[in-house]
Scaffold this motif. Structure first.
Motif, PDB file in Angstrom:
ATOM      1  N   GLN A  18       0.827  -1.201   0.000  1.00 53.75           N
ATOM      2  CA  GLN A  18       0.000   0.000   0.000  1.00 53.75           C
ATOM      3  C   GLN A  18       0.866   1.257   0.000  1.00 53.75           C
ATOM      4  O   GLN A  18       0.546   2.235  -0.683  1.00 53.75           O
ATOM      5  CB  GLN A  18      -0.960  -0.028   1.180  1.00 53.75           C
ATOM      6  N   ASN A  25       2.283   6.421  -7.172  1.00 50.33           N
ATOM      7  CA  ASN A  25       1.302   7.346  -7.733  1.00 50.33           C
ATOM      8  C   ASN A  25       1.809   8.782  -7.666  1.00 50.33           C
ATOM      9  O   ASN A  25       1.699   9.540  -8.638  1.00 50.33           O
ATOM     10  CB  ASN A  25      -0.032   7.212  -7.004  1.00 50.33           C
ATOM     11  N   PRO A  75     -12.681  11.344  -5.727  1.00 52.30           N
ATOM     12  CA  PRO A  75     -12.716  10.444  -6.881  1.00 52.30           C
ATOM     13  C   PRO A  75     -13.175  11.166  -8.146  1.00 52.30           C
ATOM     14  O   PRO A  75     -14.013  12.064  -8.094  1.00 52.30           O
ATOM     15  CB  PRO A  75     -13.742   9.378  -6.485  1.00 52.30           C
ATOM     16  N   VAL A  86      -8.597   8.710 -10.207  1.00 50.30           N
ATOM     17  CA  VAL A  86      -8.733   7.822  -9.057  1.00 50.30           C
ATOM     18  C   VAL A  86      -7.451   7.708  -8.230  1.00 50.30           C
ATOM     19  O   VAL A  86      -7.492   7.285  -7.078  1.00 50.30           O
ATOM     20  CB  VAL A  86      -9.209   6.409  -9.471  1.00 50.30           C
ATOM     21  N   SER A  89      -7.321   9.815  -4.905  1.00 52.02           N
ATOM     22  CA  SER A  89      -8.358   9.377  -3.965  1.00 52.02           C
ATOM     23  C   SER A  89      -7.989   8.023  -3.359  1.00 52.02           C
ATOM     24  O   SER A  89      -8.228   7.783  -2.174  1.00 52.02           O
ATOM     25  CB  SER A  89      -9.736   9.328  -4.635  1.00 52.02           C
ATOM     26  N   ILE A  90      -7.373   7.156  -4.139  1.00 54.54           N
ATOM     27  CA  ILE A  90      -6.884   5.880  -3.605  1.00 54.54           C
ATOM     28  C   ILE A  90      -5.761   6.126  -2.605  1.00 54.54           C
ATOM     29  O   ILE A  90      -5.726   5.511  -1.537  1.00 54.54           O
ATOM     30  CB  ILE A  90      -6.420   4.946  -4.741  1.00 54.54           C
ATOM     31  N   CYS A  91      -4.856   7.039  -2.931  1.00 53.30           N
ATOM     32  CA  CYS A  91      -3.765   7.380  -2.006  1.00 53.30           C
ATOM     33  C   CYS A  91      -4.328   7.861  -0.669  1.00 53.30           C
ATOM     34  O   CYS A  91      -3.848   7.461   0.393  1.00 53.30           O
ATOM     35  CB  CYS A  91      -2.867   8.451  -2.603  1.00 53.30           C
ATOM     36  N   ARG A  93      -7.259   7.198   0.636  1.00 57.38           N
ATOM     37  CA  ARG A  93      -7.902   6.074   1.323  1.00 57.38           C
ATOM     38  C   ARG A  93      -6.866   5.170   1.988  1.00 57.38           C
ATOM     39  O   ARG A  93      -7.030   4.745   3.130  1.00 57.38           O
ATOM     40  CB  ARG A  93      -8.757   5.273   0.341  1.00 57.38           C
ATOM     41  N   LEU A  94      -5.763   4.891   1.280  1.00 57.61           N
ATOM     42  CA  LEU A  94      -4.709   4.042   1.844  1.00 57.61           C
ATOM     43  C   LEU A  94      -4.011   4.722   3.015  1.00 57.61           C
ATOM     44  O   LEU A  94      -3.699   4.070   4.019  1.00 57.61           O
ATOM     45  CB  LEU A  94      -3.704   3.658   0.767  1.00 57.61           C
TER      46      LEU A  94
END
Length: 122
Positions: A18, A25, A75, A86, A89-91, A93-94
């Motif tokens: 992760q 990214n 997102p 995305v 937004s993934i970063c 969340r992680l």
């Protein structure tokens, strides 16, 4: 690309895959924006203090306009013609899954993203 590690940081208790997703990214985004810069530069630095570990990715690209900066971790928000919106937004969340955060920090030139994670050795 320059890497400036904090020598005091010897171990970080995170899911390595992760963390890799977040850092790759941020580096990929930085590479995209410095591509058209005369002297492209990206710095990845780690910092350790009493409460947290910080991974800072700085570039000397064109920077981020305030209207985009307000929503960039949501997102489907992108400035790239072929982007999906995305990645950041993934970063986020992680980072939150590790009780951390990712922010856009002030920078005199380009962009500076700061991933902050709590120290796991305390």
């Amino acid at each position: 690309i320059t890497f400036v590690p904090d020598p005091a940081l010897t171990m970080l208790l995170v899911d390595p895959m992760q963390l890799q997703i977040i850092v790759i990214n941020l580096i990929t985004n930085a590479l995209d924006v410095v591509r058209h810069t005369a002297s492209p530069a990206i710095t990845i630095a780690t910092h350790l203090d009493e409460a947290a570990v910080r991974v800072v990715v700085t570039d000397n690209g064109s920077g981020i306009v305030p209207t985009v900066a307000e929503h960039m971790f949501e997102p489907l928000v992108t400035t790239k013609p072929d982007g999906l919106g995305v990645g950041l937004s993934i970063c986020r969340r992680l980072a939150r899954a590790h009780n951390g955060a990712i922010t856009l920090a002030p920078s005199s030139e380009g962009s500076r993203f700061v991933l902050t994670l709590p120290r796991g050795d305390r």
